[in-house]
Design an enzyme around this catalytic site. Structure first.
Site, short mmCIF file in Angstrom:
data_model
loop_
_atom_site.label_atom_id
_atom_site.label_comp_id
_atom_site.label_asym_id
_atom_site.label_seq_id
_atom_site.Cartn_x
_atom_site.Cartn_y
_atom_site.Cartn_z
N ASP A 1 0.81 -1.21 0.00
CA ASP A 1 0.00 0.00 0.00
C ASP A 1 0.86 1.27 0.00
OD1 ASP A 1 -2.75 1.13 0.51
OD2 ASP A 1 -1.68 1.98 2.21
N GLU B 1 1.93 -0.20 -4.92
CA GLU B 1 0.92 0.75 -5.38
C GLU B 1 1.48 2.16 -5.46
OE1 GLU B 1 -1.53 2.47 -2.61
OE2 GLU B 1 -3.17 2.94 -3.97
#
Ligand code: TEU
Length: 598
Positions: A252, A321
């Site tokens: 993330d 990401e």
């Protein structure tokens, strides 16, 4: 010498017999060699085309947002047991890898991306035993499990932050703390940085009498990766999940992992028009995004995962990401991770047609470092759904694009059905990003609309939950748009998706490069495959006008092709599966797409 040669008449019967035997032995040997060569050739072909690629290259990755997938205990929120109960769905679709958004213990200020215990499951989602069962059940179905790894920040309720508040001991510098600066006798944060969800990113803490930095919501303090103990402890978190058998991680918000060491430096203005001063895009993030120090930390995670790969020979996967162009994102390949490519999610010009899609796709292929594998994404839990961005009528053609390109595709749950977004009033909005922008602008940013429950069937709450109040409303169109209905309909979005996901396993759609064919303002087409693998022409109208084209030249180099998959919206029997279609003058209307075997 002459005497040594025998004429035919001089041959004795025994010689003839021997020769016959020799001949048939040679013949048999030749036959054997031919058969062996064929088997060898086939194996080589199969290997080249398919089997030597790691699983994350050959499989579709399906993103599950656990809150919204399937609720097993009637509390209105999806859970791990719910996912287990639906694993057969992935077998039906021929999906071999699932990625789970966070299911860890969390106060849910950012719906699980604010983790208060990295090594446990939130009771809303179940238990560690449920997770172990999920891994076991998935693996027994040949499905890999990828988990979300959230290294940048954690919940302010996490024991490390609670300890850090004391200002002493091991956890003192686990976060970014600052006294701030004084301006005209007033205390101020040390710099002008902004939060990703916009607004302030420094928060004063009365207990510690210092500011802490949070790139996302204020309940998500950022970890300090300049502290080696943080690096080590997060590596251990990774080990914890590797021990439980996970096959990969989606990392993330990787770009936010480090901030400039000297925090008393402002970020410059981006000068983007119409962006208010509190909005994240108001600044250029030279001190808070993609700092080179990130490299070593990612390499460390790769090393941890390699330890597990070395044990069982099973390839482990890291995808990170970030929303950045190749020049920035491709650095992550050097660090040992695959960066997501969101070029098809954002940044496409309005009214993007064939040419413009080709540009976006070439941006991935042309910039790929040697030996690296491409990848494409169409949506996720942070962005608007495909039906919203490209129109409901384009859902099938967009899935055709995603699943026939070379590269790992990621599908967000529900896109296989063409699910539509829900409407949520400002008063009912749950997403902090939406709430930050107030009643006027919340719809631009709120992620609630793309997170509604997966529509399983026509029963109450679409079979998602037995509760009368799911955490987000079910889309009112669920009675006709759901898994059960679409399974029964041969040419539903679901079954088109299934056909595409299955065809994608053919060697032609794996290693061979995409060879662009006819491309214009409307049409995007390409050939996949080689003479060895078999060749396919994929042609799609991604524009707004009907388009007739001649495909017979290179690279298709064929007069006709047999329809293998169509997007269902043709209403003309000549495009039915199995029909041979002439390539010299082929007309496609917007939203139509074909996969043709050449
Ligand atoms: O998102 C990271 C994130 O900030 C991007 O989605 C963002 O839109 C982009 O960087 C802006 O340019 C991840 C998760 O996907 C998201 O759901 C979380 O809310 C967020 O991190 C915080 O954990």
């Amino acid at each position: 010498m002459k005497g040594a040669l025998k004429t035919r008449s001089e041959e004795r019967p025994q010689d003839v017999q021997n020769e016959k035997q020799n001949f048939s032995t040679v013949f048999l040997l030749v036959q054997l060699v031919v058969v062996l060569a064929a088997i060898g050739g086939y194996m080589l072909y199969a290997k080249r085309g398919h089997t030597d690629l790691q699983w994350w290259k050959t499989s579709v990755i399906y993103q599950i947002y656990p809150r919204s997938f399937k609720d097993s205990d009637g509390d209105g929120i999806g859970d791990l047991r719910g996912i287990i109960s639906k694993l057969d769905y992935f077998q039906y679709l021929n999906i071999k890898a699932i990625w789970l958004s966070p299911f860890y213990t969390s106060p849910m200020k950012d719906f699980g991306y604010d983790i208060s215990n990295h090594t446990d499951v939130d009771p809303i989602f179940g238990t560690l035993k449920d997770f172990d069962d999920l891994v076991k059940e998935s693996h027994s179905r040949d499905i890999k499990v990828i988990i979300d790894f959230v290294p940048n920040h954690m919940s302010d309720q996490h024991p490390w932050f609670q300890e850090s508040l004391k200002g002493t001991g091991k956890y003192r510098d686990y976060f970014l703390w600052s006294d701030g600066k004084s301006s005209f006798g007033m205390r101020k944060p040390p710099n002008n940085w902004l939060g990703v969800f916009s607004g302030e990113c420094w928060r004063w803490n009365e207990q510690r009498k210092q500011y802490y930095y949070h790139a996302f919501v204020k309940e998500q303090p950022d970890l300090n990766y300049r502290n080696p103990d943080v690096v080590k402890d997060m590596n251990d978190v990774l080990r914890f999940w590797m021990e439980r058998g996970v096959d990969g991680i989606r990392v993330d918000a990787i770009m936010k992992l480090f901030e400039s060491e000297n925090i008393f430096q402002d970020e410059p203005r981006s000068n983007r028009p119409d962006v208010p001063a509190f909005q994240y895009e108001y600044l250029t993030h030279i001190h808070t995004e993609n700092l080179p120090e990130i490299g070593d930390v990612v390499r460390g995670w790769k090393k941890v995962m390699d330890e597990y790969e070395a044990k069982d020979g099973q390839s482990r996967f890291i995808v990170v990401e970030l929303y950045d162009p190749p020049a920035i994102r491709n650095k992550y390949y050097d660090y040992g991770a695959m960066p997501f490519n969101f070029d098809l999610v954002e940044g496409l010009k309005a009214d993007c047609g064939g040419n413009c899609f080709m540009e976006a796709i070439s941006n991935e292929y042309d910039n790929l470092p040697a030996g690296e594998w491409p990848k494409f994404v169409l949506g996720n839990h942070d962005r608007k759904r495909v039906s919203k961005r490209f129109g409901v009528e384009s859902v099938n053609v967009m899935n055709m694009l995603l699943l026939t390109l070379k590269g790992t595709p990621t599908t967000y749950y529900g896109e296989e059905l063409g699910m539509e977004e829900i409407e949520v009033s400002f008063e009912e909005t749950q997403d902090p990003w939406g709430i930050n922008f107030g009643k006027e602008r919340y719809t631009e940013f709120s992620r609630d609309p793309c997170r509604s429950p997966l529509q399983w069937d026509a029963s109450s709450q679409s079979g998602f939950t037995s509760s009368s109040k799911p955490w987000l409303p079910v889309n009112p169109g669920y009675k006709t748009c759901n898994v059960q209905v679409q399974k029964k309909k041969k040419d539903s979005s679901l079954n088109i998706y299934k056909s595409l996901a299955t065809l994608r396993e053919a060697p032609a759609f794996q290693d061979p490069d995409v060879q662009f064919a006819v491309v214009n303002d409307n049409i995007l087409s390409y050939v996949r495959g080689t003479a060895n693998t078999g060749r396919y022409l994929v042609t799609m109208n991604l524009g707004h006008d009907s388009s007739t084209a001649d495909y017979t030249n290179e690279p298709a180099n064929a007069k006709s092709g047999r329809v293998v998959i169509n997007t269902e919206n043709f209403n003309e029997a000549k495009f039915n599966v199995g029909k041979s279609v002439s390539l010299s003058s082929l007309t496609l209307k917007p939203g139509q797409g074909l996969v043709l075997k050449l």
